[in-house]
Design a protein around this motif. Structure first.
Motif, PDB file in Angstrom:
ATOM      1  N   SER A 197       0.943  83.778  80.871  1.00  0.00           N
ATOM      2  CA  SER A 197       2.389  84.027  80.954  1.00  0.00           C
ATOM      3  C   SER A 197       3.176  82.818  81.446  1.00  0.00           C
ATOM      4  O   SER A 197       4.354  82.928  81.749  1.00  0.00           O
ATOM      5  N   GLU A 198       2.553  81.652  81.549  1.00  0.00           N
ATOM      6  CA  GLU A 198       3.220  80.433  81.999  1.00  0.00           C
ATOM      7  C   GLU A 198       3.293  79.462  80.835  1.00  0.00           C
ATOM      8  O   GLU A 198       2.287  78.896  80.415  1.00  0.00           O
ATOM      9  N   LEU A 199       4.493  79.279  80.327  1.00  0.00           N
ATOM     10  CA  LEU A 199       4.692  78.453  79.141  1.00  0.00           C
ATOM     11  C   LEU A 199       5.332  77.130  79.526  1.00  0.00           C
ATOM     12  O   LEU A 199       6.157  77.062  80.430  1.00  0.00           O
ATOM     13  N   ASN A 200       4.926  76.081  78.821  1.00  0.00           N
ATOM     14  CA  ASN A 200       5.499  74.764  79.090  1.00  0.00           C
ATOM     15  C   ASN A 200       5.808  74.066  77.774  1.00  0.00           C
ATOM     16  O   ASN A 200       5.548  74.594  76.700  1.00  0.00           O
ATOM     17  N   ARG A 201       6.343  72.877  77.870  1.00  0.00           N
ATOM     18  CA  ARG A 201       6.743  72.133  76.672  1.00  0.00           C
ATOM     19  C   ARG A 201       5.553  71.772  75.777  1.00  0.00           C
ATOM     20  O   ARG A 201       5.708  71.572  74.591  1.00  0.00           O
ATOM     21  N   LYS A 202       4.369  71.703  76.348  1.00  0.00           N
ATOM     22  CA  LYS A 202       3.197  71.345  75.547  1.00  0.00           C
ATOM     23  C   LYS A 202       2.845  72.439  74.547  1.00  0.00           C
ATOM     24  O   LYS A 202       2.351  72.152  73.476  1.00  0.00           O
ATOM     25  N   ASN A 203       3.084  73.704  74.922  1.00  0.00           N
ATOM     26  CA  ASN A 203       2.765  74.774  73.982  1.00  0.00           C
ATOM     27  C   ASN A 203       4.023  75.348  73.336  1.00  0.00           C
ATOM     28  O   ASN A 203       4.019  76.430  72.798  1.00  0.00           O
ATOM     29  N   LYS A 204       5.119  74.589  73.363  1.00  0.00           N
ATOM     30  CA  LYS A 204       6.406  75.039  72.836  1.00  0.00           C
ATOM     31  C   LYS A 204       6.532  74.835  71.332  1.00  0.00           C
ATOM     32  O   LYS A 204       7.509  75.258  70.722  1.00  0.00           O
ATOM     33  N   SER A 205       5.558  74.241  70.685  1.00  0.00           N
ATOM     34  CA  SER A 205       5.693  73.941  69.261  1.00  0.00           C
ATOM     35  C   SER A 205       5.704  75.197  68.401  1.00  0.00           C
ATOM     36  O   SER A 205       6.204  75.188  67.292  1.00  0.00           O
ATOM     37  N   SER A 206       5.189  76.287  68.892  1.00  0.00           N
ATOM     38  CA  SER A 206       5.162  77.541  68.148  1.00  0.00           C
ATOM     39  C   SER A 206       6.480  78.289  68.346  1.00  0.00           C
ATOM     40  O   SER A 206       7.006  78.354  69.465  1.00  0.00           O
ATOM     41  N   TRP A 207       7.019  78.903  67.296  1.00  0.00           N
ATOM     42  CA  TRP A 207       8.261  79.652  67.442  1.00  0.00           C
ATOM     43  C   TRP A 207       8.055  80.821  68.395  1.00  0.00           C
ATOM     44  O   TRP A 207       8.982  81.251  69.085  1.00  0.00           O
ATOM     45  N   VAL A 208       6.822  81.320  68.483  1.00  0.00           N
ATOM     46  CA  VAL A 208       6.494  82.416  69.387  1.00  0.00           C
ATOM     47  C   VAL A 208       6.785  81.992  70.828  1.00  0.00           C
ATOM     48  O   VAL A 208       7.343  82.753  71.609  1.00  0.00           O
ATOM     49  N   VAL A 209       6.437  80.776  71.174  1.00  0.00           N
ATOM     50  CA  VAL A 209       6.674  80.259  72.518  1.00  0.00           C
ATOM     51  C   VAL A 209       8.137  79.834  72.667  1.00  0.00           C
ATOM     52  O   VAL A 209       8.751  80.055  73.715  1.00  0.00           O
ATOM     53  N   GLN A 210       8.712  79.261  71.635  1.00  0.00           N
ATOM     54  CA  GLN A 210      10.114  78.842  71.712  1.00  0.00           C
ATOM     55  C   GLN A 210      11.039  80.008  72.033  1.00  0.00           C
ATOM     56  O   GLN A 210      12.046  79.832  72.716  1.00  0.00           O
ATOM     57  N   LEU A 211      10.698  81.183  71.561  1.00  0.00           N
ATOM     58  CA  LEU A 211      11.518  82.355  71.849  1.00  0.00           C
ATOM     59  C   LEU A 211      11.651  82.574  73.353  1.00  0.00           C
ATOM     60  O   LEU A 211      12.729  82.907  73.845  1.00  0.00           O
ATOM     61  N   ALA A 212      10.580  82.369  74.099  1.00  0.00           N
ATOM     62  CA  ALA A 212      10.645  82.520  75.555  1.00  0.00           C
ATOM     63  C   ALA A 212      11.571  81.475  76.169  1.00  0.00           C
ATOM     64  O   ALA A 212      12.267  81.756  77.140  1.00  0.00           O
ATOM     65  N   PHE A 213      11.587  80.278  75.595  1.00  0.00           N
ATOM     66  CA  PHE A 213      12.460  79.217  76.107  1.00  0.00           C
ATOM     67  C   PHE A 213      13.931  79.478  75.781  1.00  0.00           C
ATOM     68  O   PHE A 213      14.812  79.026  76.483  1.00  0.00           O
ATOM     69  N   THR A 214      14.201  80.181  74.702  1.00  0.00           N
ATOM     70  CA  THR A 214      15.594  80.417  74.310  1.00  0.00           C
ATOM     71  C   THR A 214      16.148  81.737  74.844  1.00  0.00           C
ATOM     72  O   THR A 214      17.345  81.971  74.750  1.00  0.00           O
ATOM     73  N   THR A 215      15.286  82.574  75.397  1.00  0.00           N
ATOM     74  CA  THR A 215      15.753  83.821  75.994  1.00  0.00           C
ATOM     75  C   THR A 215      16.310  83.522  77.379  1.00  0.00           C
ATOM     76  O   THR A 215      15.668  82.840  78.177  1.00  0.00           O
ATOM     77  N   LYS A 216      17.504  84.017  77.646  1.00  0.00           N
ATOM     78  CA  LYS A 216      18.154  83.777  78.929  1.00  0.00           C
ATOM     79  C   LYS A 216      17.264  84.272  80.069  1.00  0.00           C
ATOM     80  O   LYS A 216      16.607  85.315  79.954  1.00  0.00           O
ATOM     81  N   GLU A 217      17.262  83.524  81.156  1.00  0.00           N
ATOM     82  CA  GLU A 217      16.401  83.851  82.296  1.00  0.00           C
ATOM     83  C   GLU A 217      16.682  85.259  82.821  1.00  0.00           C
ATOM     84  O   GLU A 217      17.836  85.672  82.935  1.00  0.00           O
ATOM     85  N   ASN A 218      15.601  85.976  83.122  1.00  0.00           N
ATOM     86  CA  ASN A 218      15.654  87.334  83.669  1.00  0.00           C
ATOM     87  C   ASN A 218      16.307  88.346  82.737  1.00  0.00           C
ATOM     88  O   ASN A 218      16.945  89.302  83.182  1.00  0.00           O
ATOM     89  N   THR A 219      16.156  88.131  81.447  1.00  0.00           N
ATOM     90  CA  THR A 219      16.672  89.095  80.475  1.00  0.00           C
ATOM     91  C   THR A 219      15.576  89.467  79.484  1.00  0.00           C
ATOM     92  O   THR A 219      14.585  88.758  79.337  1.00  0.00           O
ATOM     93  N   ILE A 220      15.820  90.565  78.813  1.00  0.00           N
ATOM     94  CA  ILE A 220      14.928  91.001  77.742  1.00  0.00           C
ATOM     95  C   ILE A 220      15.620  90.645  76.438  1.00  0.00           C
ATOM     96  O   ILE A 220      16.802  90.932  76.247  1.00  0.00           O
ATOM     97  N   SER A 221      14.885  90.007  75.553  1.00  0.00           N
ATOM     98  CA  SER A 221      15.459  89.559  74.284  1.00  0.00           C
ATOM     99  C   SER A 221      15.870  90.742  73.422  1.00  0.00           C
ATOM    100  O   SER A 221      15.379  91.862  73.603  1.00  0.00           O
ATOM    101  N   PRO A 222      16.735  90.477  72.457  1.00  0.00           N
ATOM    102  CA  PRO A 222      16.949  91.499  71.430  1.00  0.00           C
ATOM    103  C   PRO A 222      15.639  91.700  70.669  1.00  0.00           C
ATOM    104  O   PRO A 222      14.716  90.896  70.784  1.00  0.00           O
ATOM    105  N   ILE A 223      15.578  92.747  69.893  1.00  0.00           N
ATOM    106  CA  ILE A 223      14.400  92.979  69.051  1.00  0.00           C
ATOM    107  C   ILE A 223      14.498  92.006  67.884  1.00  0.00           C
ATOM    108  O   ILE A 223      15.523  91.939  67.208  1.00  0.00           O
ATOM    109  N   ILE A 224      13.441  91.228  67.678  1.00  0.00           N
ATOM    110  CA  ILE A 224      13.461  90.168  66.665  1.00  0.00           C
ATOM    111  C   ILE A 224      12.354  90.413  65.650  1.00  0.00           C
ATOM    112  O   ILE A 224      11.212  90.716  66.021  1.00  0.00           O
ATOM    113  N   ARG A 225      12.704  90.260  64.398  1.00  0.00           N
ATOM    114  CA  ARG A 225      11.711  90.419  63.332  1.00  0.00           C
ATOM    115  C   ARG A 225      10.990  89.097  63.112  1.00  0.00           C
ATOM    116  O   ARG A 225      11.608  88.044  63.007  1.00  0.00           O
ATOM    117  N   THR A 226       9.676  89.153  63.029  1.00  0.00           N
ATOM    118  CA  THR A 226       8.867  87.943  62.838  1.00  0.00           C
ATOM    119  C   THR A 226       8.787  87.601  61.356  1.00  0.00           C
ATOM    120  O   THR A 226       9.075  88.448  60.503  1.00  0.00           O
TER     121      THR A 226
END
Length: 164
Positions: free
Chosen positions: A81-110
């Motif tokens: 559950s600890e993500l960093n820039r090294k594993n950010k190349s995947s859109w799956v990980v990028q989603l965590a970086f673009t989700t506002k802190e302490n919020t739950i993302s909208p439902i997103i279709r893959t």
């Protein structure tokens, strides 16, 4: 003509020295801040209705608790559950970086047609060093024109560049 092969840039790079680059960095350090680490949890569903129900439950509990209640696997468990820039190349990980802190993302279709919900928290920021080189986005390698790039930023912010 490519951006880094500009005669204007070649002329401008001669006008800026290392002490000016350092001074610019110190005066504008906030512009060099970046999100370096996030903690996150994520669930994935085959059906949108299940994702909607999960998101509602996660809004009343925590996403981590909701994963346990519904017996779902945390997609980010592979990263503890600890993500960093090294594993950010995947859109799956990028989603965590673009989700506002302490919020739950909208439902997103893959891209594969499934549905995901992400919770991002504990965002940590760092600063790029004044010696960091800008990247050539086409080749993902440090640019050979670091001084030229920094010259443009400094001169551009000081108003010395004029369009003619």
């Amino acid at each position: 003509m490519m951006h880094m092969q500009s005669p204007v840039l070649e002329k401008l790079e001669k006008q800026v020295n290392k002490s000016e680059i350092k001074a610019f960095y110190q005066a504008n350090k906030s512009q060099f801040k970046f999100l370096s680490h996030v903690k996150a949890h994520r669930a994935q569903f085959a059906h949108r209705a299940n994702a909607v129900s999960f998101r509602t439950l996660a809004g009343n509990k925590t996403l981590k608790q909701s994963l346990v209640i519904l017996g779902k696997q945390d997609i980010y468990a592979q990263y503890n559950s600890e993500l960093n820039r090294k594993n950010k190349s995947s859109w799956v990980v990028q989603l965590a970086f673009t989700t506002k802190e302490n919020t739950i993302s909208p439902i997103i279709r893959t891209p594969s047609g499934e549905w995901v919900v992400t919770h991002s928290y504990e965002h940590q920021f760092e600063y790029f060093s004044p010696e960091d080189e800008p990247f050539d986005t086409k080749q993902q390698r440090p640019s050979q024109n670091k001084k030229r790039y920094n010259s443009m930023r400094i001169l551009g912010s000081s108003g010395k560049i004029r369009q003619e």
